[in-house]
Write an enzyme that holds these catalytic residues in place. Structure first.
Site, mmCIF file in Angstrom:
data_model
loop_
_atom_site.group_PDB
_atom_site.id
_atom_site.type_symbol
_atom_site.label_atom_id
_atom_site.label_comp_id
_atom_site.label_asym_id
_atom_site.label_seq_id
_atom_site.Cartn_x
_atom_site.Cartn_y
_atom_site.Cartn_z
ATOM 1 N N GLY A 295 15.565 1.202 33.665
ATOM 2 C CA GLY A 295 16.076 0.050 33.717
ATOM 3 C C GLY A 295 15.157 -1.352 34.402
ATOM 4 N N ASP A 315 17.430 5.712 25.841
ATOM 5 C CA ASP A 315 17.072 6.857 26.670
ATOM 6 C C ASP A 315 18.091 7.969 25.896
ATOM 7 O OD1 ASP A 315 15.346 7.269 29.538
ATOM 8 O OD2 ASP A 315 16.928 9.048 29.212
ATOM 9 N N CYS A 509 1.936 5.863 33.491
ATOM 10 C CA CYS A 509 1.667 5.985 34.897
ATOM 11 C C CYS A 509 0.855 7.297 34.986
ATOM 12 C CB CYS A 509 3.137 5.827 35.737
ATOM 13 S SG CYS A 509 4.101 7.396 35.160
#
Length: 594
Positions: A295, A315, A509
């Site tokens: 979040g 999600d 990432c």
């Protein structure tokens, strides 16, 4: 005189032992990769640059990045609160005696709390850490060092400022009692005969301080700090949870912000903050965060919109959706709607609109009665139980159950008895955590195409940019290719959900070009109405240009052109910015092909 000097000087064997200890009790990890993956990255980055990236990944960043909730406080106010908390309330324990200088002083290098130098990131603060530090593990040369070996995941958390918790302890010296000083090292996966990797330590193993100890040589240069045992050895391996070792000296000293200024600040990696700003959400818009947990980006987007509009967060995990709602509640954000939904199933077929009487492509997620958080009447065998008098009614006619909207009595939808019983249990349980009835979260059956003004796809990835990372051998070229296929399917969903004239921001990432530049290449080649655009703020560097042949030259992975590479942002862990490895691409959506 000479005799006394010679008698007090250490023997050659003692000097050699101390030298060996000095090399052993250090932190100098070497990140291990599958050979074919290492060659692939070396081809993408160049061998020297990849070596620097690999070394940087094994160490944490030397600062903490804090995003300020500017709807509840100002950056200056939070900056002074953090300084006061550090000085007055014991946060210095997390910083271990670092020099503290007030925020009003101009000398930035000595200041603990600093504003982000980018003018476009006024809501970001940096709290400085330090390291790596050389520690003295053998303060009593006449006694052997008592040791604790922890798992890799535990060690990575400790390097970021956590304590050593019971589940993370693999082995411990004999006769360790509560209050004893212990050296903490990490066991990292090693190659095994079948070609795989394994730690090879049975939990509860006794360490004798001898070279015959498990992983004795492998742990050389993998000591992450010293601490005080919070319980005895027997307690560590008997209880299921709790702190096993309270760290007192660390290789990296980073401040801890657990339960500090709750709702006013959020600890978040700098590139993640940048990604939310690049999306450039505007008040009143409808935004989709496709893979939203935990979040951080969802709340960042909501704050940038001044909590005006709608942010839909998805999600597939129930607990993660609960975490999103909890964080939104802490930050007093009301524009966030979180649903349990697999992002791969986020597009609802347009022909279903007529079946439910909703033809508007901008409709929100459609829920069954059991999933609807609204109240209802229940009528069974013509005897009504009034639960609430606002939403809908369920009736039984010839063993058939229907939900009836009070505002539209002609509209009926079949509801199974199982759904009805589930809904009754939910109402009986009452409000649970995060004010969700019965602790449940809303499920969604998806959204119609062109439903959102902007979409953020922070895709699940190989996470090879996260720091600190002490092992990377689990990834193969095949697994990296699988990640990329999964992300392409998600991106296809994002393209369908965003309206013409809207924006898609894609981020990961990982340092893997196959999940970054190759995805951008796929997007531009597949969807001619997408255009890559420049980003603000621009903190990262350019993308990777060219291509790479893989799988014995049977497959060519295409990356970017020189011009395209300048439009994306790639965060290099070895750069002076000192962030995690991260990638951001921004697309404008033109008129879609019919």
């Amino acid at each position: 005189m000479d005799s006394s000097s010679s008698s007090s000087s250490p023997s050659p064997s003692a000097v050699a032992a101390r030298a060996a200890d000095a090399g052993r009790y250090t932190f100098s990890p070497k990140l291990r990769w599958q050979p074919e993956v290492e060659e692939y990255f070396a081809a993408a980055y160049g061998r020297d640059r990849f070596a620097r990236i690999s070394e940087a990944l094994a160490h944490p960043s030397r600062y903490s990045c804090i995003r300020v909730n500017t709807l509840k406080s100002s950056t200056d106010a939070v900056m002074h609160k953090l300084m006061d908390l550090v000085c007055e309330n014991g946060l210095c324990d997390g910083i271990n005696g670092m020099e503290i200088v007030g925020g009003d002083q101009p000398h930035e290098k000595s200041s603990l709390v600093q504003k982000c130098p980018s003018a476009d990131l006024e809501n970001v603060l940096f709290v400085q850490g330090s390291g790596p530090h050389v520690l003295n593990y053998n303060s009593q040369p006449d006694q052997s060092v008592k040791e604790v070996i922890v798992s890799r995941k535990c060690a990575e958390s400790v390097l970021r400022g956590a304590q050593v918790f019971v589940p993370g302890v693999l082995a411990c010296s004999s006769h360790v009692e509560k209050g004893d000083k212990v050296a903490v090292s990490v066991a990292i996966e090693q190659p095994v005969k079948d070609g795989g990797w394994a730690v090879g330590i049975t939990r509860g193993t006794v360490l004798q301080g001898l070279q015959s100890d498990v992983h004795y040589e492998e742990r050389k240069g993998l000591y992450i700090g010293k601490g005080t045992a919070a319980m005895s050895r027997s307690g560590i391996f008997r209880v299921p949870h709790g702190i096993a070792v309270e760290m007192t000296e660390r290789v990296y000293k980073l401040p801890s912000f657990n339960d500090v200024l709750e709702g006013e600040i959020f600890l978040q990696n700098l590139p993640s903050v940048v990604a939310a700003h690049v999306l450039d959400p505007q008040p009143g818009e409808r935004i989709l965060d496709m893979c939203a947990a935990p979040g951080g980006k969802t709340t960042a987007i909501s704050i940038l919109m001044r909590d005006k509009g709608e942010v839909v967060a998805l999600d597939r995990s129930h607990n993660k959706v609960m975490d999103i709602l909890k964080l939104a509640s802490e930050m007093d954000l009301s524009c966030i709607k979180a649903y349990k939904l697999d992002a791969l199933k986020s597009v609802r077929k347009t022909d279903e609109a007529t079946n439910v009487g909703m033809g508007d492509s901008h409709c929100e997620a459609i829920k069954t009665l059991a999933e609807d958080s609204g109240p209802c009447h229940v009528t069974v065998d013509v005897r009504a139980t009034n639960v609430n008098e606002e939403s809908s009614t369920t009736v039984v006619q010839s063993e058939q159950l229907f939900s009836v909207d009070d505002k539209n009595p002609e509209s009926r939808r079949y509801v199974s008895k199982a759904e009805l019983r589930k809904n009754l249990r939910r109402m009986k349980n009452g409000p649970g955590r995060n004010n969700c009835s019965g602790g449940r979260v809303e499920k969604s059956k998806g959204f119609f195409p062109n439903s959102f003004d902007r979409v953020l796809l922070d895709a699940p990835c190989s996470a090879l940019g996260l720091r600190p990372r002490l092992f990377a051998g689990e990834e193969t070229l095949e697994s990296l290719k699988t990640h990329a296929k999964y992300q392409r399917r998600m991106f296809d969903q994002a393209v369908k959900l965003v309206r013409p004239g809207g924006v898609i921001v894609y981020s990961t990432c990982t340092i893997n070009p196959g999940e970054n530049e190759a995805l951008v290449r796929y997007a531009l080649d597949t969807y001619k109405f997408l255009s890559l655009v420049s980003q603000l703020p621009k903190v990262g560097g350019p993308g990777i240009v060219g291509s790479c042949e893989l799988f014995n030259k049977t497959y060519t992975e295409e990356w970017l052109t020189e011009h395209e590479a300048e439009l994306v942002q790639r965060f290099d862990p070895s750069s002076p910015v000192d962030t995690i490895g991260f990638f951001i691409a921004k697309f404008n959506v033109g008129e879609k092909e019919v």
